[in-house]
Design a protein around this motif. Structure first.
Motif, PDB file in Angstrom:
ATOM      1  N   LEU A   1       0.808  -1.230   0.000  1.00  0.00           N
ATOM      2  CA  LEU A   1       0.000   0.000   0.000  1.00  0.00           C
ATOM      3  C   LEU A   1       0.844   1.286   0.000  1.00  0.00           C
ATOM      4  N   PRO A   2       1.714   1.470  -0.984  1.00  0.00           N
ATOM      5  CA  PRO A   2       2.551   2.676  -1.028  1.00  0.00           C
ATOM      6  C   PRO A   2       1.739   3.950  -1.251  1.00  0.00           C
ATOM      7  N   GLY A   3       2.166   5.022  -0.572  1.00  0.00           N
ATOM      8  CA  GLY A   3       1.622   6.356  -0.821  1.00  0.00           C
ATOM      9  C   GLY A   3       0.249   6.667  -0.260  1.00  0.00           C
ATOM     10  N   VAL A   4      -0.402   5.719   0.402  1.00  0.00           N
ATOM     11  CA  VAL A   4      -1.732   5.990   0.930  1.00  0.00           C
ATOM     12  C   VAL A   4      -1.654   6.349   2.413  1.00  0.00           C
ATOM     13  N   TRP A   5      -2.758   6.830   2.946  1.00  0.00           N
ATOM     14  CA  TRP A   5      -2.810   7.357   4.310  1.00  0.00           C
ATOM     15  C   TRP A   5      -3.507   6.366   5.248  1.00  0.00           C
ATOM     16  N   GLU A   6      -3.079   6.399   6.503  1.00  0.00           N
ATOM     17  CA  GLU A   6      -3.678   5.587   7.565  1.00  0.00           C
ATOM     18  C   GLU A   6      -3.308   6.195   8.904  1.00  0.00           C
ATOM     19  N   VAL A   7      -3.665   5.524   9.973  1.00  0.00           N
ATOM     20  CA  VAL A   7      -3.254   5.960  11.304  1.00  0.00           C
ATOM     21  C   VAL A   7      -2.102   5.075  11.761  1.00  0.00           C
ATOM     22  N   PRO A   8      -1.363   5.491  12.804  1.00  0.00           N
ATOM     23  CA  PRO A   8      -0.283   4.635  13.295  1.00  0.00           C
ATOM     24  C   PRO A   8      -0.824   3.265  13.715  1.00  0.00           C
ATOM     25  N   GLY A   9      -0.081   2.236  13.391  1.00  0.00           N
ATOM     26  CA  GLY A   9      -0.507   0.905  13.809  1.00  0.00           C
ATOM     27  C   GLY A   9       0.248  -0.177  13.086  1.00  0.00           C
TER      28      GLY A   9
ATOM     29  N   GLU B   1       3.960   0.866  18.206  1.00  0.00           N
ATOM     30  CA  GLU B   1       3.637   1.288  16.836  1.00  0.00           C
ATOM     31  C   GLU B   1       3.518   2.813  16.722  1.00  0.00           C
ATOM     32  N   THR B   2       2.933   3.476  17.712  1.00  0.00           N
ATOM     33  CA  THR B   2       2.816   4.943  17.625  1.00  0.00           C
ATOM     34  C   THR B   2       4.194   5.591  17.696  1.00  0.00           C
ATOM     35  N   MET B   3       5.075   5.009  18.500  1.00  0.00           N
ATOM     36  CA  MET B   3       6.431   5.564  18.595  1.00  0.00           C
ATOM     37  C   MET B   3       7.221   5.270  17.312  1.00  0.00           C
ATOM     38  N   GLU B   4       7.149   4.044  16.800  1.00  0.00           N
ATOM     39  CA  GLU B   4       7.901   3.686  15.596  1.00  0.00           C
ATOM     40  C   GLU B   4       7.442   4.460  14.370  1.00  0.00           C
ATOM     41  N   GLU B   5       6.148   4.585  14.194  1.00  0.00           N
ATOM     42  CA  GLU B   5       5.632   5.180  12.953  1.00  0.00           C
ATOM     43  C   GLU B   5       5.444   6.681  13.004  1.00  0.00           C
ATOM     44  N   ALA B   6       5.098   7.206  14.185  1.00  0.00           N
ATOM     45  CA  ALA B   6       4.802   8.636  14.270  1.00  0.00           C
ATOM     46  C   ALA B   6       5.746   9.384  15.202  1.00  0.00           C
ATOM     47  N   GLY B   7       6.569   8.653  15.949  1.00  0.00           N
ATOM     48  CA  GLY B   7       7.482   9.311  16.878  1.00  0.00           C
ATOM     49  C   GLY B   7       6.776   9.969  18.043  1.00  0.00           C
ATOM     50  N   VAL B   8       5.566   9.508  18.365  1.00  0.00           N
ATOM     51  CA  VAL B   8       4.811  10.104  19.472  1.00  0.00           C
ATOM     52  C   VAL B   8       4.502   9.055  20.532  1.00  0.00           C
ATOM     53  N   SER B   9       4.305   9.540  21.737  1.00  0.00           N
ATOM     54  CA  SER B   9       3.904   8.705  22.862  1.00  0.00           C
ATOM     55  C   SER B   9       2.410   8.926  23.078  1.00  0.00           C
ATOM     56  N   ALA B  10       1.637   7.846  22.976  1.00  0.00           N
ATOM     57  CA  ALA B  10       0.187   7.961  23.109  1.00  0.00           C
ATOM     58  C   ALA B  10      -0.347   6.826  23.974  1.00  0.00           C
ATOM     59  N   THR B  11      -1.443   7.095  24.664  1.00  0.00           N
ATOM     60  CA  THR B  11      -2.072   6.109  25.536  1.00  0.00           C
ATOM     61  C   THR B  11      -3.385   5.655  24.936  1.00  0.00           C
ATOM     62  N   PRO B  12      -3.576   4.332  24.771  1.00  0.00           N
ATOM     63  CA  PRO B  12      -4.875   3.841  24.297  1.00  0.00           C
ATOM     64  C   PRO B  12      -5.924   3.971  25.411  1.00  0.00           C
ATOM     65  N   ASN B  13      -7.058   4.600  25.084  1.00  0.00           N
ATOM     66  CA  ASN B  13      -8.110   4.835  26.070  1.00  0.00           C
ATOM     67  C   ASN B  13      -9.324   3.943  25.888  1.00  0.00           C
ATOM     68  N   GLU B  14      -9.698   3.708  24.641  1.00  0.00           N
ATOM     69  CA  GLU B  14     -10.966   3.024  24.393  1.00  0.00           C
ATOM     70  C   GLU B  14     -10.876   2.207  23.107  1.00  0.00           C
TER      71      GLU B  14
END
Length: 145
Positions: free
Chosen positions: A33-41, A57-70
Motif C-alpha cells: 500500500l505505497p503512498g496511501v494514508w492511515e493511522v499509526p498501527g 507502533e505509535t512511537m515507531e511510525e509517528a514518533g509520538v507517545s500515546a495512551t490507548p483509552n478506548e
C-alpha cells in the motif's frame, strides 16, 4: 494439537487532539500500500500485550507517545504477507510529554492532523480505514462536548 494461527492481531491508534486526527502517509517505495494514508498501527509482536503494541507502533511510525483509552471497533483484512488479520481500533490520547509527530525514522513519509471534513481530501488504505477515522473523530468529539 496444531500451532496454526487463525489470525494475526494488529492495532490502530486513532490519536485525536483538538478535534483533529493524526494520519500518516506510507512511503511511495513501500511494498504494501505505497503512498496511501492511515493511522499509526501494525502487528502486535509475539510476547507483547495489545497496549504495548499500540505504544510501540505509535512511537515507531509517528514518533509520538500515546495512551490507548478506548477500544471502539475492529476490522479484518489480509496483509501484505497474505495473513488474515484482525485489527483492533483504539481511541488514543497523545501524552503531555510527547513531541510533534516525526516520520523520519520509519516507513511513513508524512504526518498530518486533519478534521472530519478534511478526511475526504486524502486517499486511505481502504474504505474501512476511512470509516474508522470518521468514527474516531465523532466519538472523540462527543466525549468532549
Amino acid at each position: 494439537m496444531s500451532n496454526l494461527q487463525l489470525f494475526k492481531i494488529a492495532v490502530s491508534a486513532f490519536i485525536v487532539k483538538e478535534n483533529r486526527l493524526l494520519i500518516l502517509q506510507r512511503a511511495d517505495d513501500e511494498a504494501f500500500l505505497p503512498g496511501v494514508w492511515e493511522v499509526p498501527g501494525g502487528g502486535v509482536d509475539e510476547g507483547e500485550s495489545i497496549t504495548q503494541g499500540v505504544l510501540r507502533e505509535t512511537m515507531e511510525e509517528a514518533g509520538v507517545s500515546a495512551t490507548p483509552n478506548e477500544l471502539f471497533g475492529f476490522f479484518e483484512y489480509v496483509d501484505g504477507y497474505h495473513q488474515k488479520t484482525v485489527n483492533l481500533n483504539f481511541i488514543c490520547t497523545m501524552n503531555h510529554d510527547s513531541k510533534d509527530p516525526d516520520t523520519t525514522s520509519g516507513e511513513m513519509e508524512r504526518a498530518a492532523w486533519v478534521s472530519l471534513e478534511e478526511l475526504y481530501d486524502y486517499k486511505f488504505t481502504s474504505e474501512i480505514m476511512l470509516e474508522a477515522c470518521k468514527e474516531a473523530l465523532r466519538l472523540k468529539h462527543r466525549s468532549v462536548s
